[in-house]
Design a protein around this motif. Sequence first.
Motif, short mmCIF file in Angstrom:
data_model
loop_
_atom_site.label_atom_id
_atom_site.label_comp_id
_atom_site.label_asym_id
_atom_site.label_seq_id
_atom_site.Cartn_x
_atom_site.Cartn_y
_atom_site.Cartn_z
N GLY A 86 0.82 -1.21 0.00
CA GLY A 86 0.00 0.00 0.00
C GLY A 86 0.85 1.26 0.00
O GLY A 86 0.50 2.25 -0.64
N ALA A 87 1.99 1.21 0.71
CA ALA A 87 2.91 2.36 0.72
C ALA A 87 3.45 2.63 -0.68
O ALA A 87 3.57 3.78 -1.10
CB ALA A 87 4.05 2.10 1.70
N CYS A 88 3.79 1.56 -1.40
CA CYS A 88 4.26 1.72 -2.80
C CYS A 88 3.16 2.35 -3.66
O CYS A 88 3.45 3.16 -4.54
CB CYS A 88 4.67 0.37 -3.38
SG CYS A 88 6.11 -0.38 -2.60
N LEU A 89 1.92 1.97 -3.38
CA LEU A 89 0.79 2.48 -4.17
C LEU A 89 0.57 3.98 -3.98
O LEU A 89 0.35 4.72 -4.95
CB LEU A 89 -0.49 1.71 -3.78
CG LEU A 89 -1.80 2.18 -4.40
CD1 LEU A 89 -1.82 1.87 -5.89
CD2 LEU A 89 -2.98 1.51 -3.70
N ILE A 90 0.64 4.43 -2.73
CA ILE A 90 0.30 5.84 -2.44
C ILE A 90 1.52 6.76 -2.44
O ILE A 90 1.35 7.99 -2.40
CB ILE A 90 -0.44 5.97 -1.10
CG1 ILE A 90 0.47 5.58 0.07
CG2 ILE A 90 -1.73 5.18 -1.12
CD1 ILE A 90 -0.13 5.88 1.42
N LEU A 91 2.72 6.20 -2.49
CA LEU A 91 3.93 7.03 -2.44
C LEU A 91 3.97 8.09 -3.54
O LEU A 91 4.28 9.26 -3.26
CB LEU A 91 5.16 6.13 -2.51
CG LEU A 91 6.51 6.75 -2.12
CD1 LEU A 91 6.45 7.33 -0.72
CD2 LEU A 91 7.62 5.71 -2.21
N PRO A 92 3.65 7.75 -4.81
CA PRO A 92 3.65 8.79 -5.86
C PRO A 92 2.68 9.94 -5.56
O PRO A 92 2.98 11.10 -5.85
CB PRO A 92 3.25 8.03 -7.12
CG PRO A 92 3.58 6.62 -6.84
CD PRO A 92 3.35 6.43 -5.38
N VAL A 93 1.52 9.62 -4.99
CA VAL A 93 0.52 10.65 -4.68
C VAL A 93 1.06 11.59 -3.61
O VAL A 93 0.95 12.82 -3.73
CB VAL A 93 -0.80 10.00 -4.20
CG1 VAL A 93 -1.81 11.07 -3.80
CG2 VAL A 93 -1.37 9.10 -5.28
N ILE A 94 1.66 11.03 -2.56
CA ILE A 94 2.19 11.86 -1.47
C ILE A 94 3.35 12.72 -1.98
O ILE A 94 3.46 13.90 -1.63
CB ILE A 94 2.62 10.98 -0.29
CG1 ILE A 94 1.40 10.32 0.36
CG2 ILE A 94 3.37 11.80 0.75
CD1 ILE A 94 1.72 9.40 1.52
N ILE A 95 4.21 12.15 -2.81
CA ILE A 95 5.35 12.91 -3.35
C ILE A 95 4.85 14.09 -4.18
O ILE A 95 5.29 15.23 -4.01
CB ILE A 95 6.27 12.01 -4.19
CG1 ILE A 95 6.99 11.01 -3.30
CG2 ILE A 95 7.31 12.86 -4.94
CD1 ILE A 95 7.81 9.98 -4.06
N ARG A 96 3.90 13.83 -5.09
CA ARG A 96 3.43 14.89 -5.99
C ARG A 96 2.69 15.99 -5.23
O ARG A 96 2.92 17.18 -5.46
CB ARG A 96 2.51 14.30 -7.07
CG ARG A 96 3.20 13.44 -8.08
CD ARG A 96 4.22 14.19 -8.92
NE ARG A 96 3.60 15.22 -9.72
CZ ARG A 96 3.93 16.51 -9.66
NH1 ARG A 96 4.87 16.93 -8.85
NH2 ARG A 96 3.32 17.39 -10.44
N THR A 97 1.79 15.62 -4.32
CA THR A 97 1.03 16.63 -3.58
C THR A 97 1.95 17.42 -2.64
O THR A 97 1.79 18.64 -2.50
CB THR A 97 -0.11 15.99 -2.77
OG1 THR A 97 0.41 14.93 -1.95
CG2 THR A 97 -1.17 15.43 -3.68
N SER A 98 2.91 16.75 -2.01
CA SER A 98 3.85 17.43 -1.12
C SER A 98 4.74 18.38 -1.92
O SER A 98 5.05 19.49 -1.47
CB SER A 98 4.70 16.42 -0.35
OG SER A 98 3.91 15.59 0.45
N GLU A 99 5.15 17.93 -3.10
CA GLU A 99 5.99 18.77 -3.96
C GLU A 99 5.25 20.04 -4.37
O GLU A 99 5.82 21.14 -4.30
CB GLU A 99 6.40 17.96 -5.20
CG GLU A 99 7.57 18.55 -5.95
CD GLU A 99 8.03 17.65 -7.10
OE1 GLU A 99 8.89 18.09 -7.87
OE2 GLU A 99 7.51 16.52 -7.22
N GLU A 100 3.98 19.90 -4.75
CA GLU A 100 3.19 21.07 -5.13
C GLU A 100 2.98 22.01 -3.94
O GLU A 100 3.00 23.23 -4.08
CB GLU A 100 1.84 20.63 -5.70
CG GLU A 100 1.92 19.93 -7.04
CD GLU A 100 2.52 20.82 -8.12
OE1 GLU A 100 2.26 22.04 -8.11
OE2 GLU A 100 3.27 20.30 -8.97
#
Length: 216
Positions: free
Chosen positions: A93-107
């Motif tokens: 699950g962490a692998c699944l949501i990691l891209p979402v957290i990275i992109r939203t945190s980056e923005e």
Amino acid sequence: GGMSTTIVTTLYLVSLTIAIAAPLGIGAAVYLVEYATEASRESKFFARLISISRSGVEILAGVPSIIFGLFGFALFVSAMKLKFSLLSAGLSGACLILPVIIRTSEEALLSVPRSLREGSLALGATRWQTIWGVVLPAALPGIITGIVLSIGRIIAETAVFWVTLGGSYRLPKNLLSSGRTMALHVYMLASETRAFERAMGTAAVLIIVMIILNLV
């Protein structure tokens, strides 16, 4: 057909997955926003590596969840011999949501005015003190939004956890125990036992939880 164990298992899984993914995702976003530009200027190799990393995050954000499930089954369940367990499901699950957290945190970090950084550095703060004491607090609402969206995805997901969590209706006793989330419970009741009334009851609770999360 009861759902008490599935509610608790869902809470366990959400807590474990966020505990793994949030620090990694926020850390990656901080590096990409605050440090990657300088590293790219100093070395072409790092510039290329950072470009590949950004592309990788974008690609992974669009990968179907069942692919993450098969990856989790191959690596965590089979290769690492963690079995069908809460830990295997949490890592997948962490692998699944990691891209979402990275992109939203980056923005969220990019939305912080540069003048705040410059003011902090002008007062004598170090780069890390500026990030920790000025940038992250200012970006916190956007970061929390990304985490809440990720929690919603974990709660609603079935494909990833079907092949990593197992599906036991019993309450997990430890990280290596199998379990069943509410979404997985709905799927298994409807597809295997044809207990549609109980499946719809669980689905109603699931929808209410999702509505509350989105309102928050």
